[in-house]
Design an enzyme around this catalytic site. Sequence first.
Site, PDB file in Angstrom:
ATOM      1  N   ALA A 261       0.769  -1.243   0.000  1.00 52.07           N
ATOM      2  CA  ALA A 261       0.000   0.000   0.000  1.00 52.07           C
ATOM      3  C   ALA A 261       0.802   1.297   0.000  1.00 52.07           C
ATOM      4  O   ALA A 261       0.246   2.338  -0.348  1.00 52.07           O
ATOM      5  CB  ALA A 261      -0.954   0.007   1.197  1.00 52.07           C
TER       6      ALA A 261
ATOM      7  N   GLY B  61       0.437   5.273  -0.175  1.00 53.98           N
ATOM      8  CA  GLY B  61      -0.933   5.455   0.287  1.00 53.98           C
ATOM      9  C   GLY B  61      -1.909   5.998  -0.735  1.00 53.98           C
ATOM     10  O   GLY B  61      -3.079   6.198  -0.416  1.00 53.98           O
TER      11      GLY B  61
ATOM     12  N   CYS C 228       3.717  -0.849 -12.400  1.00 53.65           N
ATOM     13  CA  CYS C 228       4.084   0.348 -13.158  1.00 53.65           C
ATOM     14  C   CYS C 228       5.274   0.008 -14.048  1.00 53.65           C
ATOM     15  O   CYS C 228       6.270   0.717 -14.083  1.00 53.65           O
ATOM     16  CB  CYS C 228       4.387   1.533 -12.235  1.00 53.65           C
ATOM     17  SG  CYS C 228       5.642   1.202 -10.987  1.00 53.65           S
TER      18      CYS C 228
END
Length: 488
Positions: A110, A113, A231
Amino acid sequence: MQLPELFEEKMKKLLGTEYEDFLAGYEKERHQALRVNPAKISAEEFLRISPFTLEPVPWAKNGFYYGTEDRPGRHPWHEAGVYYIQEPSAMSVAELAGVQPGDRVLDLCAAPGGKSTQLAAAMEGKGLLVSNEIHPARAKILSSNIERMGILNAVVTNEAPERLAPHFPAFFDRIVVDAPCSGEGMFRKEEQAVSQWSQDNVDLCAKRQQDILEEAAKMLRPGGVLVYSTCTFAPEEDEESIVRFLLKHPEFSVKKTEAYEGFAPGRPEWVKLTDEEKESVSVERLEAVLASVKDTFRLWPHKLNGEGHYAAVLEKADGNQGEELSTLRIEKTERKNRKNGKSSGKSGVVSAEAEAWKLYREFAADTLVHGHEGIPMLYGEQLYLLPCELNLEGLRVLRPGLHLGTVKKNRFEPAHALALALKAEDVKRSVSYGSDSREIRAWLSGESLEGSDGRGWTLVQTDGFSLGWGKQAGGILKNHYPKGLRKQ
């Protein structure tokens, strides 16, 4: 930009005639964006009052590109959690998850955030969000961003996926796995990603991603949705990761999801499997899995205004749900004991947690008009409000719900997180200063301000957005803005 030679050769082979357009994308100006926090303000109202030049991000409900001359990170609204600065392509992942209020959601990788705070916005304070990050330093950044955005129903953990999975068997409705990757899609944004690139690292990331997906699969309930993203452009980490996972897990399939303008389909022709992998399933099954990859998404910088991303939406078949779905069941008896201020030990003995709750209630009676629902839990001197009864034993937990405050020698000091989760209508005393005022500049640097004749804890705001606590006494508003956040 000087790209790694082996990377260029690889992309040229993959893209063929499209390669020149891809390469030209590195010369384009990079787009930056922010995402409005609907817990603080609606996107419509933000557009009306914003000092920035904004254009909507097509695939993000509350996302907006901002102008190159804008500096939203330096504006006091940023510290108030009014928006989150986020790479625009990265906003696609949480949108694809389709989260609803009341869902049980896991963001497994995570930090920092962005996706967690976006998921939380869709949940509207209802349900449970577990935001996990394996690296301790990054987990702290994640926790601070959860705090800044005023999120009520999030638990932040610092665990490896294999340690988290036994606590949440077949529990979550939605899981996001934004997997650690080789970062090829971030070459325009992060020079370090270019210098660290190697094919060996691509292969290492691909293996790690399979391990993470295996643990995530254990935590998703039947009928649940898992969004996998990276990504990077590397097929080994994108289409191949999905195909390998699906071949091992027939209970999962790619969920056909509407593409946004500029999203390109996945490329099954780029998938390379070993003979052993091909022979592990029937020809029909293999062909079906490969074909389904076309329903995953590639975000190319030369086709849209954002960096490189890959995303796949997976659905777990609805099977036998008679199994134990969760170790996090809310036990009515235990909840009753907590609310009545009794310990779970000897009958009638008031626990330290109950004493802390009593001090909080005294603070609340003097300061709050509206509080928040939840289950109080004391960690040392820190009092938190859990969104539901949680078995967190044995886990490294940074933030078990909303941080209410600290118990200090029979007094209660409210937490910064609580201030950021409140509005003016929730408190009995508040003051608000303009974001361009001398008072706000002084406040953010740690200075106390001239107060009123009143006494007690006071919510300090800028333009009506909460920034933190001050304490009125003797005509002075004493500054309680956290020292680690103060501007020099």
